[in-house]
Enzyme design. Structure first.
Site, PDB file in Angstrom:
ATOM      1  N   GLU A 124       3.182   5.330  -3.669  1.00  0.00           N
ATOM      2  CA  GLU A 124       3.679   6.509  -4.522  1.00  0.00           C
ATOM      3  C   GLU A 124       4.876   6.904  -4.144  1.00  0.00           C
ATOM      4  O   GLU A 124       5.738   7.534  -5.058  1.00  0.00           O
ATOM      5  CB  GLU A 124       2.523   7.582  -4.234  1.00  0.00           C
ATOM      6  CG  GLU A 124       1.297   7.112  -4.784  1.00  0.00           C
ATOM      7  CD  GLU A 124       0.531   6.315  -3.588  1.00  0.00           C
ATOM      8  OE1 GLU A 124       0.681   6.492  -2.298  1.00  0.00           O
ATOM      9  OE2 GLU A 124      -0.605   5.597  -3.957  1.00  0.00           O
TER      10      GLU A 124
ATOM     11  N   ASP B 266      -7.507   5.116  -4.067  1.00  0.00           N
ATOM     12  CA  ASP B 266      -8.856   5.342  -3.138  1.00  0.00           C
ATOM     13  C   ASP B 266      -9.850   6.359  -3.927  1.00  0.00           C
ATOM     14  O   ASP B 266      -9.885   7.507  -3.539  1.00  0.00           O
ATOM     15  CB  ASP B 266      -8.469   5.970  -1.840  1.00  0.00           C
ATOM     16  CG  ASP B 266      -7.428   5.278  -1.277  1.00  0.00           C
ATOM     17  OD1 ASP B 266      -7.216   3.891  -1.325  1.00  0.00           O
ATOM     18  OD2 ASP B 266      -6.680   5.887  -0.347  1.00  0.00           O
TER      19      ASP B 266
ATOM     20  N   ASP C 139       0.744  -1.150   0.075  1.00  0.00           N
ATOM     21  CA  ASP C 139       0.019   0.119  -0.031  1.00  0.00           C
ATOM     22  C   ASP C 139       0.738   1.322  -0.172  1.00  0.00           C
ATOM     23  O   ASP C 139       1.923   1.123   0.470  1.00  0.00           O
ATOM     24  CB  ASP C 139      -1.003   0.029   1.200  1.00  0.00           C
ATOM     25  CG  ASP C 139      -2.126   0.933   1.074  1.00  0.00           C
ATOM     26  OD1 ASP C 139      -2.280   1.514   0.041  1.00  0.00           O
ATOM     27  OD2 ASP C 139      -3.058   0.680   1.582  1.00  0.00           O
TER      28      ASP C 139
END
Length: 223
Positions: A75, A141, A72
């Site tokens: 980035e 998300d 997760d």
């Protein structure tokens, strides 16, 4: 986990690339100089940091027979490498490659253990060539709106055209309507259309924030 395996179910663990400052993982990474400066995130451009990161994953997940990792926030979230000197130099010059290196850490580590293992990771970001590390992207998300569904269709096509075949999304949206999602006719229609699209994507998955995403929660008509 063994019980799940007996049912033919694989087990995936969500893992972030940053560490709480109170943990032994953070202290060890910091002592060895393996973190992005002024952050709690490990520096995946550093081969030693990748090996250390995988050693934690192996000891805490793979050694107890977890099958895959959900990588997760790759980035990485909040961009800790902005204006920082990473292992390879200026962090700004390697802005979008964090996820590539985290995926490489897992791929190389598992490959050293078992050459025949099917390696798979789910990651929230990607970079050109990341498919060679067994990584599947999901689009993050996203909102539960018709416009968001429209964007996912375009995204799935463009991502495949970039040469990376495995792409995924949060079917139904990650941020769903909190007040009436289970009995809203409007959301039921959106969810139905989203499922119909998801059938034709490489990885079919649903996920949501603080919500019960199982389809039966939305009524017989939606099912």
């Amino acid at each position: 986990i063994n019980g799940l395996h007996e049912l033919g179910v694989n087990f995936m663990v969500s893992v972030w690339s940053r560490f709480d400052e109170k943990t032994k993982f953070y202290q060890e990474m910091k002592t060895k100089g393996l973190l992005v400066p002024n952050s709690t995130w490990f520096d995946p451009w550093n081969p030693a940091a990748r090996e250390q990161f995988f050693s934690y994953a192996k000891e805490n997940h793979f050694d107890i027979f977890a099958d895959y990792l959900w990588l997760d926030a790759t980035e990485p979230e909040d961009y800790p490498h902005k204006d920082q000197q990473i292992y390879l130099g200026d962090g700004n010059a390697y802005w979008n490659t964090y996820s590539l290196q985290v995926s490489k850490a897992v791929y190389d580590g598992l490959g050293d253990i078992d050459k025949k293992r099917r390696i798979f990771s789910l990651t929230r970001s990607s970079f050109a060539g990341q498919q060679r590390y067994g990584a599947t992207l999901w689009s993050g998300d996203i909102l539960a709106t018709w416009d968001s569904l429209r964007r996912q269709i375009a995204m799935s096509i463009n991502y495949a055209l970039s040469g990376m075949p495995t792409w995924s999304m949060d079917t139904g949206g990650f941020r769903r309507p909190y007040d009436n999602q289970y009995d809203s006719p409007d959301y039921a229609l959106l969810l139905t259309r989203w499922f119909q699209f998801s059938v034709f994507t490489p990885i079919f998955r649903t996920h949501g924030l603080e919500t019960d995403t199982e389809l039966w929660n939305y009524g017989n008509e939606t099912m």
